[in-house]
Design a protein around this motif. Structure first.
Motif, short mmCIF file in Angstrom:
data_model
loop_
_atom_site.label_atom_id
_atom_site.label_comp_id
_atom_site.label_asym_id
_atom_site.label_seq_id
_atom_site.Cartn_x
_atom_site.Cartn_y
_atom_site.Cartn_z
N SER A 138 0.82 -1.22 0.00
CA SER A 138 0.00 0.00 0.00
C SER A 138 0.84 1.27 0.00
CB SER A 138 -0.94 0.00 1.21
OG SER A 138 -0.19 -0.14 2.41
N ASP A 139 2.09 1.20 0.52
CA ASP A 139 2.95 2.38 0.53
C ASP A 139 3.83 2.47 -0.72
OD1 ASP A 139 4.74 0.33 0.97
OD2 ASP A 139 5.65 1.20 2.76
N GLY A 140 3.61 1.56 -1.68
CA GLY A 140 4.38 1.58 -2.94
C GLY A 140 5.58 0.66 -2.93
N THR A 141 5.97 0.14 -1.78
CA THR A 141 7.12 -0.78 -1.70
C THR A 141 6.85 -2.02 -2.54
OG1 THR A 141 7.68 -0.04 0.54
CG2 THR A 141 8.54 -2.18 -0.14
N ILE A 142 7.87 -2.46 -3.28
CA ILE A 142 7.76 -3.66 -4.10
C ILE A 142 8.46 -4.80 -3.37
CG2 ILE A 142 8.40 -4.74 -6.29
CD1 ILE A 142 8.30 -1.89 -7.51
N VAL A 143 7.77 -5.93 -3.26
CA VAL A 143 8.34 -7.09 -2.56
C VAL A 143 8.31 -8.30 -3.48
CG1 VAL A 143 8.21 -8.60 -0.54
CG2 VAL A 143 7.52 -6.20 -0.34
N ASN A 144 9.46 -8.95 -3.61
CA ASN A 144 9.55 -10.20 -4.36
C ASN A 144 9.91 -11.31 -3.37
OD1 ASN A 144 9.83 -12.15 -6.38
ND2 ASN A 144 11.99 -11.68 -6.67
N VAL A 145 9.06 -12.34 -3.32
CA VAL A 145 9.32 -13.48 -2.43
C VAL A 145 9.73 -14.66 -3.29
CG1 VAL A 145 8.42 -14.95 -0.60
CG2 VAL A 145 7.54 -12.62 -0.86
N GLU A 146 10.90 -15.20 -3.00
CA GLU A 146 11.43 -16.32 -3.78
C GLU A 146 11.76 -17.46 -2.85
OE1 GLU A 146 15.14 -17.33 -6.82
OE2 GLU A 146 14.98 -15.37 -5.89
N ILE A 147 11.46 -18.69 -3.28
CA ILE A 147 11.80 -19.86 -2.47
C ILE A 147 12.76 -20.75 -3.25
CG2 ILE A 147 9.84 -21.31 -3.18
CD1 ILE A 147 9.72 -21.96 -0.01
N GLN A 148 13.81 -21.21 -2.58
CA GLN A 148 14.82 -22.04 -3.23
C GLN A 148 15.04 -23.30 -2.41
OE1 GLN A 148 18.33 -19.58 -3.35
NE2 GLN A 148 17.41 -18.05 -4.72
N LYS A 149 14.96 -24.46 -3.05
CA LYS A 149 15.29 -25.70 -2.34
C LYS A 149 16.79 -25.78 -2.15
CE LYS A 149 13.02 -29.55 -2.47
NZ LYS A 149 12.21 -29.43 -1.25
N ILE A 150 17.54 -25.33 -3.16
CA ILE A 150 19.00 -25.27 -3.07
C ILE A 150 19.40 -23.81 -3.21
CG2 ILE A 150 21.19 -25.99 -4.07
CD1 ILE A 150 19.74 -28.42 -5.24
N GLY A 151 20.00 -23.24 -2.18
CA GLY A 151 20.42 -21.84 -2.24
C GLY A 151 21.49 -21.64 -3.29
N TYR A 152 21.29 -20.66 -4.16
CA TYR A 152 22.23 -20.41 -5.25
C TYR A 152 23.58 -19.94 -4.72
CZ TYR A 152 18.53 -20.65 -8.78
OH TYR A 152 17.52 -21.07 -9.60
N LEU A 153 24.62 -20.22 -5.52
CA LEU A 153 25.93 -19.63 -5.26
C LEU A 153 25.86 -18.14 -5.63
CD1 LEU A 153 28.23 -22.40 -6.77
CD2 LEU A 153 27.65 -22.06 -4.38
N PHE A 154 26.80 -17.36 -5.14
CA PHE A 154 26.87 -15.93 -5.41
C PHE A 154 25.54 -15.24 -5.09
CE2 PHE A 154 29.13 -18.32 -8.84
CZ PHE A 154 30.41 -18.22 -8.30
N PRO A 155 24.98 -15.45 -3.90
CA PRO A 155 23.66 -14.88 -3.58
C PRO A 155 23.61 -13.37 -3.64
CG PRO A 155 24.74 -15.73 -1.60
CD PRO A 155 25.55 -16.19 -2.76
N GLY A 156 24.67 -12.70 -3.20
CA GLY A 156 24.69 -11.24 -3.22
C GLY A 156 24.68 -10.68 -4.63
N GLU A 157 25.45 -11.30 -5.50
CA GLU A 157 25.51 -10.85 -6.89
C GLU A 157 24.15 -11.04 -7.57
OE1 GLU A 157 29.73 -12.19 -5.82
OE2 GLU A 157 27.66 -12.70 -5.33
N ARG A 158 23.53 -12.18 -7.33
CA ARG A 158 22.21 -12.45 -7.92
C ARG A 158 21.17 -11.46 -7.41
NH1 ARG A 158 21.06 -17.10 -10.58
NH2 ARG A 158 22.77 -18.58 -10.83
N ALA A 159 21.18 -11.25 -6.09
CA ALA A 159 20.21 -10.33 -5.50
C ALA A 159 20.36 -8.93 -6.08
CB ALA A 159 20.37 -10.30 -3.98
N SER A 160 21.60 -8.51 -6.33
CA SER A 160 21.85 -7.19 -6.91
C SER A 160 21.22 -7.08 -8.29
CB SER A 160 23.36 -6.92 -7.00
OG SER A 160 23.93 -6.88 -5.70
N CYS A 161 21.33 -8.17 -9.08
CA CYS A 161 20.73 -8.18 -10.43
C CYS A 161 19.21 -8.11 -10.33
CB CYS A 161 21.15 -9.44 -11.19
SG CYS A 161 22.89 -9.47 -11.64
N TYR A 162 18.62 -8.90 -9.41
CA TYR A 162 17.18 -8.91 -9.24
C TYR A 162 16.69 -7.51 -8.89
CZ TYR A 162 17.08 -14.07 -8.93
OH TYR A 162 17.16 -15.40 -9.18
#
Length: 378
Positions: A138-162
């Protein structure tokens, strides 16, 4: 008067019906429905040829999980992508996702709309950046919820791209809407929430912490706002450290990550509101065909993600081996260089010895000559 009495009576009956089950009296059949024999569960799967064909192609361990679920002997894990989207679908059950987000973000939230599943294509993986549930609050914030059975390598780099993808799409949309009135102040935060059933090394190294909230700070203390924020949740660590369910967040994490009857009973006993979520899952017991199709899709996604993960692991190993080879080569070159220097020093020493011997030999010859002259002079 009689009508009022009937109304009171009905109210009392409603209250009684709500209190039929006390928290301590819950059983698995209250959550998943009455159990059926194994043969009956198999017969239900075999009724549809296509469903049975899919079932026959599953690994034996997955087949047993499905049979046990249809029997009503155990739950269904929500960490599979398709089931997570089904249970947490914001179009169908917005309040569920709102309650979950409120627990994670530690503040009440209200979903304004569900955003379309769009995104830029990742060149390395051939998959879209946006994978799961995306909503605008409601305040305009965008939220993406992702579920992973196997956590990806390079999580910080991926999150930055997302996050960069979300921010740029929001920037383009808001700038087009506001035109000359546009200001960067108009842009709202983008929050990425990643739930990992098996978390990668960076998160295992900070055990027993299971929730990891990103904070952007400057060493000067300057208050500069950042639009992106990532929250990682390690479900494997959560199960290792949390044994009593006391908070709403703990309840949600238990619900999303376990199919064990004892955990389910403990959860519903502490938080009876999760019964509606489980009853939504329970419907799959009555529809094996739909269950097999969703499970097949879930395993396909898991296989693809596992393949990506294994490729990244191999790349990581290759890089490590390359670095190791380069280090060994450098050590070898250094050792050879040192040996060459030692040999060069030895050669110089030998050369000096030879010169000394040559000088001494010349001196001996000179002395011999002098001695010979003295002997024959007399």
């Amino acid at each position: 008067m009689k009508q009022k009495k009937n109304k009171k009576k009905n109210n009392k009956e409603n209250i009684k019906s709500k209190k039929v089950l006390k928290p301590a009296s819950y059983k698995l059949e209250d959550i998943l429905g009455a159990a059926i024999p194994r043969a009956e569960a198999l017969a239900a799967i075999q009724e549809d040829q296509q469903a049975y064909r899919l079932f026959s192609g599953f690994p034996p361990v997955e087949q047993e999980r499905l049979i046990a679920f249809i029997q009503g002997a155990q739950g269904l894990k929500i960490t599979y992508d398709t089931f997570f989207k089904h249970v947490m679908n914001p179009d169908m059950h917005p309040s569920r996702l709102e309650h979950f987000l409120s627990a994670v973000l530690e503040q009440p939230v209200k979903i304004r709309m569900v955003l379309p599943m769009e995104g830029v294509r990742m060149a390395d993986a051939g998959s879209f950046v946006i994978m799961d549930i995306v909503v605008e609050l409601s305040d305009g914030t965008i939220v993406n919820v992702e579920i992973q059975k196997i956590g990806y390598l390079f999580p910080g780099e991926r999150a930055s791209c997302y996050s960069a993808d979300f921010i740029m799409r929001q920037y383009n949309r808001v700038r087009d809407d506001r035109g000359e009135r546009f200001s960067f102040r108009d842009l709202k935060p983008v929050i990425l929430i990643v739930l990992m059933e098996s978390s990668p090394a960076p998160f295992k190294s900070v055990f027993p912490s299971y929730i990891h909230r990103e904070k952007t700070v400057y060493d000067s203390g300057a208050l500069v706002k950042s639009l992106s924020k990532t929250i990682y949740i390690s479900l494997d660590t959560f199960h290792a450290v949390v044994h009593n369910i006391n908070t709403e967040l703990e309840a949600w994490l238990m619900f999303l990550s376990t199919d064990h009857p004892a955990d389910m009973i403990r959860l519903v006993s502490a938080f009876p509101e999760f019964l509606t979520c489980y009853r939504d899952i329970m419907e799959f017991r009555r529809h094996p065909k739909e269950l097999m199709h969703m499970y097949s899709e879930a395993l396909a996604i898991l296989d693809r993600n596992t393949e990506i993960y294994m490729c990244e692991e191999l790349k990581k190993e290759n890089i490590a081996l390359k670095e190791e080879n380069e280090n060994l080569r450098a050590e070898k070159d250094a050792a050879l260089s040192e040996k060459e220097m030692e040999l060069s020093e030895k050669e110089m020493e030998l050369s000096e010895k030879e010169m000394e011997l040559s000088e001494k030999d010349a001196e001996i010859q000179k002395l011999k000559k002098q001695l010979h002259q003295l002997m024959f002079k007399d």
